[in-house]
Design a protein around this motif. Structure first.
Motif: not given
Length: 98
Positions: A1-7, A30-32, A37-43
């Motif tokens: 999914m594109h970041t613009g839709f993901e956020k 970890s929940e997200i 999704y593929h995000v890190n804790s900083q995001e």
């Protein structure tokens, strides 16, 4: 999914969980990510900081809690998601048979 839709999905998810209990970026990563999704804790921290600047959550150390404004916004989002879900997901098979 594109970041613009993901956020926006991530922000809704954060508000949802903050409505149940105080959350931290680390536990929410970890929940997200368990939802694909593929995000890190900083995001996650960045999104929580934005939600705090907007008045939807408050920070207490590393924990974030939902505010009254956040609860109201979450309810509004839920009301808008229901008809969107009905149109986009429920009718998907009827309009576009596989």
């Amino acid at each position: 999914m594109h970041t613009g839709f993901e956020k926006p999905f991530i922000r809704i998810h954060l508000l949802y969980h903050a409505n149940h209990k105080p959350i931290t970026p680390e536990e929410m990563q970890s929940e997200i990510n368990s939802h694909g999704y593929h995000v890190n804790s900083q995001e996650i921290q960045q999104e929580l900081s934005h939600l705090a600047m907007e008045g939807y959550v408050t920070a207490n150390g590393t924990q974030f809690q939902i505010t009254t404004s956040g609860q109201s916004e979450l309810q509004s989002v839920q009301q808008h998601l229901e008809p969107l879900y009905q149109e986009v997901v429920q009718n998907k098979q009827a309009e576009f048979p596989m």
